[in-house]
Design a protein around this motif. Structure first.
Motif, PDB file in Angstrom:
ATOM      1  N   UNK A   1       0.825  -1.221   0.000  1.00 38.25           N
ATOM      2  CA  UNK A   1       0.000   0.000   0.000  1.00 38.25           C
ATOM      3  C   UNK A   1       0.853   1.263   0.000  1.00 38.25           C
ATOM      4  N   UNK A   2       1.954   1.244   0.720  1.00 41.46           N
ATOM      5  CA  UNK A   2       2.861   2.400   0.718  1.00 41.46           C
ATOM      6  C   UNK A   2       3.280   2.755  -0.697  1.00 41.46           C
ATOM      7  N   UNK A   3       3.748   1.724  -1.421  1.00 43.15           N
ATOM      8  CA  UNK A   3       4.274   1.979  -2.770  1.00 43.15           C
ATOM      9  C   UNK A   3       3.139   2.362  -3.718  1.00 43.15           C
ATOM     10  N   UNK A   4       2.012   1.677  -3.572  1.00 43.97           N
ATOM     11  CA  UNK A   4       0.860   1.930  -4.448  1.00 43.97           C
ATOM     12  C   UNK A   4       0.314   3.341  -4.229  1.00 43.97           C
ATOM     13  N   UNK A   5       0.056   3.689  -2.977  1.00 45.21           N
ATOM     14  CA  UNK A   5      -0.619   4.960  -2.686  1.00 45.21           C
ATOM     15  C   UNK A   5       0.296   6.167  -2.882  1.00 45.21           C
ATOM     16  N   UNK A   6       1.607   5.937  -2.843  1.00 50.24           N
ATOM     17  CA  UNK A   6       2.527   7.069  -3.048  1.00 50.24           C
ATOM     18  C   UNK A   6       3.096   7.059  -4.466  1.00 50.24           C
ATOM     19  N   UNK A   7       2.617   6.150  -5.312  1.00 49.93           N
ATOM     20  CA  UNK A   7       3.146   6.001  -6.682  1.00 49.93           C
ATOM     21  C   UNK A   7       4.667   5.775  -6.632  1.00 49.93           C
TER      22      UNK A   7
ATOM     23  N   UNK B   1      -7.453   7.922  -1.186  1.00 51.26           N
ATOM     24  CA  UNK B   1      -6.538   7.070  -0.406  1.00 51.26           C
ATOM     25  C   UNK B   1      -7.250   6.209   0.660  1.00 51.26           C
ATOM     26  N   UNK B   2      -8.186   6.769   1.451  1.00 53.75           N
ATOM     27  CA  UNK B   2      -8.847   5.912   2.449  1.00 53.75           C
ATOM     28  C   UNK B   2      -9.625   4.760   1.817  1.00 53.75           C
ATOM     29  N   UNK B   3     -10.222   4.999   0.639  1.00 51.70           N
ATOM     30  CA  UNK B   3     -11.018   3.944  -0.006  1.00 51.70           C
ATOM     31  C   UNK B   3     -10.098   2.837  -0.521  1.00 51.70           C
ATOM     32  N   UNK B   4      -9.040   3.232  -1.265  1.00 49.30           N
ATOM     33  CA  UNK B   4      -8.111   2.225  -1.813  1.00 49.30           C
ATOM     34  C   UNK B   4      -7.422   1.482  -0.656  1.00 49.30           C
ATOM     35  N   UNK B   5      -6.995   2.248   0.360  1.00 47.00           N
ATOM     36  CA  UNK B   5      -6.305   1.647   1.508  1.00 47.00           C
ATOM     37  C   UNK B   5      -7.174   0.623   2.216  1.00 47.00           C
ATOM     38  N   UNK B   6      -8.440   0.957   2.385  1.00 47.85           N
ATOM     39  CA  UNK B   6      -9.352   0.042   3.094  1.00 47.85           C
ATOM     40  C   UNK B   6      -9.607  -1.219   2.267  1.00 47.85           C
ATOM     41  N   UNK B   7      -9.780  -1.032   0.933  1.00 46.95           N
ATOM     42  CA  UNK B   7     -10.057  -2.203   0.081  1.00 46.95           C
ATOM     43  C   UNK B   7      -8.845  -3.145   0.065  1.00 46.95           C
ATOM     44  N   UNK B   8      -7.656  -2.583  -0.163  1.00 43.72           N
ATOM     45  CA  UNK B   8      -6.471  -3.445  -0.312  1.00 43.72           C
ATOM     46  C   UNK B   8      -6.043  -4.049   1.030  1.00 43.72           C
ATOM     47  N   UNK B   9      -6.111  -3.268   2.118  1.00 40.65           N
ATOM     48  CA  UNK B   9      -5.670  -3.810   3.418  1.00 40.65           C
ATOM     49  C   UNK B   9      -6.735  -4.723   4.024  1.00 40.65           C
ATOM     50  N   UNK B  10      -7.969  -4.568   3.560  1.00 39.49           N
ATOM     51  CA  UNK B  10      -9.130  -5.298   4.095  1.00 39.49           C
ATOM     52  C   UNK B  10      -9.340  -4.988   5.585  1.00 39.49           C
ATOM     53  N   UNK B  11      -8.859  -3.819   6.013  1.00 42.94           N
ATOM     54  CA  UNK B  11      -9.048  -3.396   7.411  1.00 42.94           C
ATOM     55  C   UNK B  11      -9.668  -2.005   7.382  1.00 42.94           C
ATOM     56  N   UNK B  12     -10.772  -1.869   8.103  1.00 43.55           N
ATOM     57  CA  UNK B  12     -11.454  -0.569   8.135  1.00 43.55           C
ATOM     58  C   UNK B  12     -10.836   0.295   9.234  1.00 43.55           C
ATOM     59  N   UNK B  13     -10.498   1.516   8.926  1.00 43.14           N
ATOM     60  CA  UNK B  13     -10.019   2.411   9.991  1.00 43.14           C
ATOM     61  C   UNK B  13      -8.687   3.071   9.711  1.00 43.14           C
ATOM     62  N   UNK B  14      -7.594   2.265   9.613  1.00 43.28           N
ATOM     63  CA  UNK B  14      -6.270   2.887   9.546  1.00 43.28           C
ATOM     64  C   UNK B  14      -6.106   3.884   8.400  1.00 43.28           C
ATOM     65  N   UNK B  15      -6.660   3.597   7.240  1.00 49.29           N
ATOM     66  CA  UNK B  15      -6.416   4.488   6.106  1.00 49.29           C
ATOM     67  C   UNK B  15      -7.351   5.696   6.103  1.00 49.29           C
ATOM     68  N   UNK B  16      -8.340   5.693   6.995  1.00 51.49           N
ATOM     69  CA  UNK B  16      -9.120   6.911   7.222  1.00 51.49           C
ATOM     70  C   UNK B  16      -8.432   7.740   8.308  1.00 51.49           C
TER      71      UNK B  16
END
Ligand code: SAM
Length: 222
Positions: free
Chosen positions: A12-18, A163-178
């Motif tokens: 997610x780090x690499x994906x979300x920061x390109x 970012x919160x939407x992509x982060x939540x989908x890929x990590x499958x954890x609700x919360x941290x990316x919001x």
């Protein structure tokens, strides 16, 4: 929270920061090359997560006698760091950055990449860094900022909506990316952070924006 996202944290780090995250760690580590290439240099990377900043510090250490430690309080993050650094001299310690198990004045350099912002008490974090640095030792705190102008508008839409939407989908954890954009909002602006560093005993406190201020590095000398 960090343990729950550890398995997908690097992806997610690499994906979300390109992939710009890699450039930020390398740039921050390069700026401390003169300290890291000293004989017997002792460096501590706080809130090291899966160890990318710590590994970048190692790349800048010219001599094999540098002692570089990564500290994090998430066991799962440290396990990944350990796997990524197999065969290197890096050492990993599970501890709270606000109460570290080291005697005073041990380190030439203390860094924290994208972790300091999460501390419950920033002043206590700075005092702990100052306690552990040798006289003249340096600290580098790399963290997110909030760029201004047109870029700032686009960045805020991306950071708060995409970012919160992509982060939540890929990590499958609700919360941290919001929580991430909220934690950046809570983090002091650069002038306030520099004042806090001076109050904690740092001289030559400075802030260098990275990538138009999306991130930036605070630097200070004990
Ligand atoms: C956003 S990650 C950054 C990881 C890594 N430095 C990087 O650049 O990718 C933040 C890390 O800080 C750690 N952390 C947060 N608060 C901490 C504390 N009080 N003591 C130790 N580690 C902490 C978390 O467990 C997490 O691994």
């Amino acid at each position: 929270m960090f343990t729950s996202i550890a398995p997908r944290y690097d992806l997610l780090n690499h994906l979300l920061s390109f992939n710009v995250d890699r450039l930020w760690w390398q740039r921050a580590a390069r700026s401390f090359a003169s300290i890291l290439s000293r004989q017997n240099a002792r460096a501590l990377d706080l809130c090291c997560g899966t160890g990318d900043m710590t590994l970048s510090l190692l790349q800048q250490a010219r001599s094999s006698d540098a002692h570089i430690l990564g500290v994090d309080f998430s066991h799962a993050m440290l396990q990944l760091a350990r796997e990524k650094s197999r065969g290197t001299a890096l050492r990993w310690i599970e501890a709270d950055a606000l109460s570290l198990p080291f005697a005073d004045a041990q380190f030439d350099l203390i860094t924290a990449a994208f972790g300091f912002r999460n501390l419950a008490d920033y002043d206590a974090g700075l005092r702990e860094i100052a306690r552990l640095l040798k006289p003249d030792g340096e600290c580098g705190i790399l963290d997110f900022g909030e760029p201004g102008g047109m870029l700032g508008i686009i960045y805020r839409i991306y950071f708060k909506r995409v970012l919160p939407v992509v982060g939540t989908i890929v990590s499958r954890v609700k919360g941290p990316y919001a929580y991430l954009p909220a934690s950046v909002e809570r983090f002091p602006r650069s002038e306030e952070m520099l004042d806090r560093m001076r109050r904690a005993g740092f001289r030559e406190a400075s802030w260098t924006p990275y990538t138009f201020g999306i991130a930036g590095m605070y630097r200070g000398r004990k």
